[in-house]
Design an enzyme around this catalytic site. Structure first.
Site, mmCIF file in Angstrom:
data_model
loop_
_atom_site.group_PDB
_atom_site.id
_atom_site.type_symbol
_atom_site.label_atom_id
_atom_site.label_comp_id
_atom_site.label_asym_id
_atom_site.label_seq_id
_atom_site.Cartn_x
_atom_site.Cartn_y
_atom_site.Cartn_z
ATOM 1 N N LYS A 119 0.838 -1.209 0.000
ATOM 2 C CA LYS A 119 0.000 0.000 0.000
ATOM 3 C C LYS A 119 0.875 1.262 0.000
ATOM 4 O O LYS A 119 0.696 2.158 -0.816
ATOM 5 C CB LYS A 119 -0.915 0.014 1.220
ATOM 6 N N ASP A 137 -6.089 1.172 0.880
ATOM 7 C CA ASP A 137 -6.025 1.331 2.339
ATOM 8 C C ASP A 137 -7.377 0.938 2.919
ATOM 9 O O ASP A 137 -8.241 0.428 2.208
ATOM 10 C CB ASP A 137 -5.623 2.764 2.710
#
Ligand code: SF4
Length: 209
Positions: A119, A137
């Site tokens: 991420k 996220d």
């Protein structure tokens, strides 16, 4: 949800958040990487409060590589987890020793750095280097699945399905539309469905009714 409805939902999100962008304040890949590591389970607003002093004292990866954890940790303590300070220093040592002091710009190299997962790497690739990337996220995961843009149990599967759905040139923007929608309307605990422009298309809203 049909592909046409998914495309309609994405077009609506684009209309709703034309100005969506990263809310972390940064001016180069090093700052973006540090800010993104600090932002895990912390608000961007809190990160933005501490980073000016951090970047003034440690202006680049080589300076940060010389930092002592006992000096850095008190500066970033309000962003949680002592490991963040340790990871930032360790990542910058690797950047100094193995990447000539420059934050690398590939997924493979970024994810070698301590504290940098997929991420964070996607956030850095898109925001700092302008390379198409779709970071998942907690907001992106929740909102994409609630609306029905994907059906995924993991962030990895969400990324796979969403990058198949969204044209590559819109990956980075779509990530920001979903984050902004998740922070402002489709909140984790109390989504404000009655105020939501997507309720006519949303799977979760239909299920609730
Ligand atoms: S209708 Fe509700 S659940 Fe669906 S996207 Fe909007 S706020 Fe989220």
């Amino acid at each position: 949800m049909t592909k046409a409805k998914k495309e309609e939902a994405l077009a609506l999100l684009e209309e709703m958040y034309p100005e969506a962008k990263a809310e972390l304040v940064f001016s180069n890949p090093y700052e973006m990487m540090v800010a993104t590591i600090l932002s895990a389970q912390c608000t961007d607003r809190q990160v933005n409060k501490v980073t000016p002093a951090v970047f003034a004292r440690y202006p680049d990866a080589c300076a940060m590589a010389e930092a002592r954890e006992e000096d850095l940790y008190p500066m970033v303590k309000s962003c949680g987890f002592k490991t963040k300070a340790a990871n930032i220093i360790a990542a910058c040592r690797m950047i100094r020793d193995e990447y000539s002091g420059q934050v690398p710009d590939t997924m493979e190299d970024l994810t070698r750095l301590p504290g940098v997962g997929r991420k964070t790497a996607n956030v850095v690739l898109y925001n700092a280097f302008g390379i198409p990337a779709f970071a998942v996220d907690t907001h992106v995961f929740r909102v994409s699945n609630r609306i029905g843009l994907c059906r995924a149990d993991t962030v990895e599967e969400t990324e796979r399905q969403m990058t198949r759905l969204i044209p590559k040139e819109k990956w980075g923007n779509a990530h920001h539309w979903l984050i902004w929608h998740g922070r402002r309307v489709c909140k984790a605990q109390r989504p404000d469905c009655e105020a939501c422009g997507l309720r006519g298309l949303c799977d979760e809203y239909r299920k609730k009714r």
